[in-house]
Design a protein around this motif. Structure first.
Motif: not given
Length: 546
Positions: A180-184, A189-193
């Motif tokens: 379930d990896l996705h980038s914001i 605050v840019p992040l990966m979740r």
């Protein structure tokens, strides 16, 4: 003085002569009498008891220190047992699993930093990267389903857009433990979740102006931190706040128990989601630390009672600060309930509190104080304090918001983006003289074919017509205000409607367990009291147009 006439005599009285000397001796004539009035005089004091009797006196029960300490200890033990039964304390296996996740992430980031240095021809043997944790995990108050807030700290040669969101993402995707990896990328605050071995991880990036990032960040030199960019500074704020809180709190174990209580109370009562105007974890951590610092010798039971006593009577908007320092400038979002982060320079915690959500927070604080102020009650039922908020019984009408997307992954991104704009929708409702209680929980409508998430917000208003089409049109202006929003909106959808009291929902805790006990409690303790907003629940015959 000579009487006019003798008693029993009928002889007439001879009038005395009126001279100037006699009038001066007698003085001015008396004023005319005032006719009595039944409400003219206040009632006098109660009559005195007969002579020789002892008046009754109030009975004052004074507990000796040993008895009071024993009662306090029993309540503290029962509170800790309640937390264990509520399963908010993770098991040893869950703690070890999270430790392994953080350890593996540190290895991946170190390998990533050296790989970036090798491809750029830098000295890869001294290039390092590391992982810092913050939030509930770093404070030791996470639950079995809590995520891990971690910061990826990289060297100056590793950029955010390419090396973090491309190179490191590819390395994570290659790991079988990651899902379930996705980038914001366009967030504040840019992040990966993603999920690592089933544990959710929020992973922002901090770029330090040095090669040996691991050694530099552990030193936490203020001169070095002052050179990072604005996004990296915001990422490090959580780490800095955690370090300061752990230095301020006199007893870390008591603070952890108190903070677990506050997080459970806020979740159960529907006031634990900063995106819809309620508490975030940092808010509860600062408030809990404030109580612990002011009462270092108090027990866990006393700390919880003092929390409700202090903040149910707090003179908002006076800021809450651990070091008695407040920022010089207060943003509009912090004007209702300002809470200062314990770091230097002092900053206000980000807040989305509105008029409606502020009143609900105040009501819940007063309710908690009413339930915990009697410290002599040993057989306290903690389930009253942590009872789920009865939305179905509290409100007659709800604002129903349905978010849908073609796939589950797209829905996750869409929900996160729209929730970050929910404050604008709440403010729009308040501008229409509509009080709003946004339930943070997420539902699902199985009658809709696409993956979807449903939100139900309690409404309070007079005879006001709500046009949901125009409401959606105004709200969508804040949703599609950039390229990211336009792209997501092209494949996703949002619908709004006003509905009557819904049936009990799956994601809400079952209220039937408490149904018999709830009848015996005052309405203030249940949260049924009308919030003093000038709104009233809409009657059933009121016209709401969509």
């Amino acid at each position: 003085m000579v009487l006019d006439r003798a008693v029993g005599s009928s002889a007439p009285r001879r009038p005395e002569p009126r001279t100037l000397a006699s009038m001066r001796a007698r003085g001015p004539p008396p004023p005319l009498p005032i006719p009595p009035s039944p409400r003219m005089y206040l009632p006098g004091p109660p009559p005195l008891p007969p002579p020789g009797t002892i008046p009754p006196r109030p009975i004052i029960i004074r507990l000796d220190p040993a008895t009071a300490q024993r009662m306090d200890m029993l309540r503290s033990v029962s509170l800790i047992k309640f937390l264990r039964d509520a399963r908010v304390v993770p098991s040893e296996e869950e703690e070890q699993r999270r430790e392994r996740v953080v350890s593996e992430l540190e290895k991946i980031v170190m390998d990533w930093a050296k790989r970036v240095a090798f491809h750029q021809g830098e000295q890869h043997w001294i290039t390092t990267g590391t992982v810092l944790t913050f939030g509930s995990y770093a404070l030791g108050v996470y639950g079995p389903e809590s995520d891990i807030d971690a910061v990826c700290v990289g060297p100056c040669i590793a950029s955010l857009q390419h090396h973090f969101f491309v190179v490191l993402r590819q390395m994570l995707e290659a790991r079988p433990e990651v899902s379930d990896l996705h980038s914001i990328e366009s967030a504040r605050v840019p992040l990966m979740r993603f999920k690592f071995n089933g544990v959710s991880v929020d992973f922002p990036y901090v770029q330090l102006p040095v090669i040996n990032a691991a050694e530099a960040i552990h030193a936490f030199d203020p001169r070095l931190l002052g050179k990072v960019d604005a996004a990296s500074w915001r990422c490090l704020s959580g780490v800095r706040v955690n370090r300061e809180i752990m230095q301020f709190v006199p007893n870390m174990k008591k603070f952890q128990v108190l903070l677990r209580c506050l997080k459970l109370w806020a979740r159960r009562r529907g006031i634990h989601c900063h995106l819809v105007g309620f508490f975030a974890g940092i808010h509860l951590a600062v408030l809990g630390a404030y109580v612990c610092c002011r009462h270092p010798n108090a027990s866990v039971n006393a700390l919880l009672s003092l929390f409700f006593e202090i903040f149910s009577h707090w003179p908002w908007p006076l800021p809450v600060s651990l070091h008695d320092q407040t920022p010089l400038w207060s943003p509009d979002r912090c004007s209702l309930m300002p809470i200062v982060m314990p770091c230097f320079p002092p900053e206000f915690c980000a807040s989305s509190v509105t008029k409606s959500t502020f009143k609900k927070i105040e009501d819940e604080l007063r309710r908690g104080f009413a339930l915990t102020k009697d410290i002599r009650n040993i057989d306290i039922d903690w389930s009253w304090i942590f009872a789920p908020y009865p939305y179905g019984a509290r409100y007659e009408h709800f604002h129903r918001i349905v978010l849908s997307a073609p796939t589950t992954e797209e829905l996750r991104d869409w929900v996160g983006w729209v929730k970050s704009r929910f404050r604008n929708l709440i403010l729009k409702l308040e501008s229409l003289n509509v009080g709003c209680d946004p339930d943070p929980s997420e539902q699902m409508d199985h009658t809709i074919a696409e993956p979807n998430v449903v939100f139900l917000w309690g409404l309070m208003y007079r005879n006001t017509q709500i046009c949901t089409s125009s409401l959606k049109k105004d709200f969508m202006k804040s949703v599609i205000n950039n390229i990211y929003g336009n792209e997501k909106c092209a494949h996703s959808d949002i619908t709004m409607s006003i509905v009557s009291t819904p049936q009990p929902l799956k994601s809400l805790p079952d209220q039937s367990v408490h149904s018999q006990k709830l009848l015996n409690l005052p309405s203030l303790m249940l949260g049924f009291r009308q919030m003093n907003l000038g709104y009233q629940p809409m009657k059933q015959d009121c016209n709401a147009v969509g």
